[in-house]
Every structure is written in structure tokens, then in C-alpha cells.
Design an enzyme around this catalytic site. Sequence first.
Site, mmCIF file in Angstrom:
data_model
loop_
_atom_site.group_PDB
_atom_site.id
_atom_site.type_symbol
_atom_site.label_atom_id
_atom_site.label_comp_id
_atom_site.label_asym_id
_atom_site.label_seq_id
_atom_site.Cartn_x
_atom_site.Cartn_y
_atom_site.Cartn_z
ATOM 1 N N ASN A 115 -28.553 37.804 42.160
ATOM 2 C CA ASN A 115 -28.962 39.089 41.608
ATOM 3 C C ASN A 115 -27.783 39.706 40.859
ATOM 4 O OD1 ASN A 115 -27.420 40.862 43.491
ATOM 5 N ND2 ASN A 115 -28.716 39.845 44.999
ATOM 6 N N ARG A 116 -28.001 40.861 40.260
ATOM 7 C CA ARG A 116 -27.009 41.411 39.329
ATOM 8 C C ARG A 116 -25.902 42.226 39.994
ATOM 9 N NH1 ARG A 116 -30.598 44.710 35.594
ATOM 10 N NH2 ARG A 116 -28.589 45.671 35.168
#
Length: 419
Positions: A219-220
Site C-alpha cells: 500500500n502507499r
Amino acid sequence: MADRPLTPRPPWEGRRVVLGVTGGIAAYKAVQVARDLTRLGARVDTVLTESVRAFVAPLSFEGVTGREAHTELLAGEGRALHIGLGQEADLILVAPATADFVARAAQGRSDDLLGTTLLVTRAPVLLAPAMNDRMYGHTQSQRNLEHCRDVLGYRLAGPGVGPLAAGEGAGPGRMLEPEALVDHAGRILGADSRLEGRRILVTAGPTWEPLDPVRYLGNRSSGRMGFALAREAWLRGGDVVLVAGPSELPDPVGVRTVRIRTAREMFREVEAHIPEADVTIFAAAVSDFRPREVRSQKTKKGPGVSGPGPIELIENPDIALETVGLKRDGAVVVGFALETEKLRERALEKLRDKDFDFIVANDPGEEGAGFEVETNRVLILDRQGEEERLPLLRKDIVAGAILDRAASRLSQVDVRSGS
Ligand code: C5P
């Protein structure tokens, strides 16, 4: 227009630091230490020993501190400088501290201004040793350093391991870098008695769940919020373990950083550390799912290949939920909730379900908040039903506010349990 993040006043405003500089090649780096402490608001009085003046001039320090750099034991104008500097200081930092200086400090010599200042002061003293690796390894140097630390109560920052002066190779004896020394000084100036010596566990960053040898599900999350929490916790005097997923950020100074990749690896580290923690902060963005199977070879495309096929996902352990029962009595546990809708409602559910003392909620869709940015705008919800909405702030300031709240919660619990 988005409002600008609030910037705080310089953290060491009004604090008085005496910076002792002794005669080693690392002295040129002391100029940056003086500059950075001054920029952080401290009043920095530099005291140079005689031998250092061959390496760097008093004027360099005067230029960055805006104050006279002291060199003489008995200055003119009838001022009792040899008494005053040490008496008024909040911190004495000696950087670099050469082998000869450490020997003289261990003996309590007072034949120069730095020596008298050390004998007069009752402020904390921090030494940044810097010497050739063979000199550092000598029994006498080790004894002198031990004496300074164990008998005189001086704190030591470093030395580090790395390249020494030209032609001297590499080894232990190198002075820590200015940024690290400023952090060590900050840990003394900014200590919070509620957190000093307390064990603080922080999770941070994303997790990467492998699909095959080269691909992963992630994920970011950049790790910025969790790293800021770990750094601030250490600056306030905590004994900090940071369990970090893949993040490009460097290990915060002084923090024991354990790098992991997957949620299950993070789980094992948290399980090992949470029983001893006084405060645990779950700031990681853990992948909720992972591929059931990790393919042993890279998945290929092209003629004659059947394609990637479906990827079956299974649930990862919920680290917070499954380890919170291992915490010691009275420990404080803090969670995060990142939600793109129904923020308050979902955060309250998580606060209850995961047994957090309070939860920090934010919406990554809001400008300036969430992943990959230096700022955050958060809503803090606690078990007593209290709510606090913080304005857009730098992540280090948000981290400070979270730690403040954790520290007061910890002292409330301590008072109740009578410890
Ligand atoms: O993912 P979720 O919104 O449920 O996360 C809420 C809190 O639980 C966060 O503090 C997060 O770090 C933690 N968490 C965890 N393990 C997971 C998922 C979330 O510790 N597998």
C-alpha cells in the site's frame, strides 16, 4: 485554498547550551552543531580549548551563534566566566571530545575554561568522543570514558564507526554526525519525565505481501507518521523499539529499528515486544490480505503461457487485535484509523473492538492528510468519549500531541495503580 500547517516556536527557545569544542579534526563539524542548536532556539555559548584553535577559528562559531566564542580562562571586564557559564547552562555538550580532553575531564582538571565549567555545572553533560580507533580502543581511554559515564554521570553520544581522518582508515572513534548530536542534545533538553525510561513500541509503514519472487501486494504508506512517533518518543526520553515495514526513511537516531516486510513478520516482532511496553502505538498500515500462495517463479506473460490466473487472497492476522491481550497491566495502547468514509463512526468501532486507549483517525482524501505527505490532520477519540480535532500540522507536531496524550494517560493509570 488549503490552510498552511502551523509551525511551532523553535523547541529550545530560552534554553542555554554550552558547546565545548576540543582539538580534533571533527571540530569543523561542531560549527554545524552550533548553528543547528541556535536555529532551534537555544542560546549557544561556545568554549574552545587552546588546541582546537589550530583547526577552527572562534569567528566561525561567532558567525553561527551570534555570540562571543570563549577561549580564555580569565576573560577581561571582571566577569567570572569560569563560574557563570557552567552555572547558567541547561546542558554542556562537548563535541568533539578528544582522548586528551576525556582524560582531563575524568581527572577533574580545571586549567582551562572548559575544565572549570565542567566542575562548576550541575547541568547534564554530554560528550561526543572522537579519536583514532587505536586510541579509542586503548584501556586507558576506555577507563576514562567509563569513569565519565559511571562515576561522573556524563552521557556519551557515540562514537560511531566509519572513516576517520585521512590516512587513518575506518573504525570506531568517529564523531557522530551533527544531526545525530543535535538529537542527543534534544533528548536531554526535551525529556518528558512521564516518558523518560519508559518502553515505547511503535509499528510503522506498509507491509509487503509477496506474490512471487519479484512482485508484492502493498500500500502507499510511507511510514512518515510512525517514524515521527518513534523519533519524538526517543527525544522525550523513551526507550523505543520501532517495527517498520518497507520504508525509505532512515532509522531514527537512538531508536532500535527492526525492519520487516510482511504482516506475519510484524506480528512476531510485536508479540515479542508488547509484553514489556509501557506504550504501544499501532501506526502501521498493515495489509489486511496476502496471497494464499507465493509462486516460486516469476509469473510470465506471452505466447504459450496460460496467463497470470486468479490470485487467491487470505486474511492476515490483525496484529493489534491479537496482541493487545499480551500488554502489561496499565500499559497504554494507541491505534490509528484511516478511512475514506464514515471516519468517526468506524474509528469508534475500532477503538472499542481493538481495546485501544485512544485512536487517531484521519482521511487520506483530505488535502494535506494521510500517506506520502509531511502533514496530517487528525481527529483523536478516546474511551472516555472525549474528542479532539487537531488542525493541519507537520507530522512531528502531530506525533508530539499523540505522545502528550499517551503520557498523561500513562500517569493517570500509574496514579490509580499506586506505582
Ligand atoms: O486496518 P485497520 O483500519 O483495521 O487498522 C486499525 C488499527 O489496527 C491500526 O492501528 C493498525 O495499525 C492496526 N492493524 C493491525 N493489524 C492489521 C490491521 C490493522 O495492527 N492486520
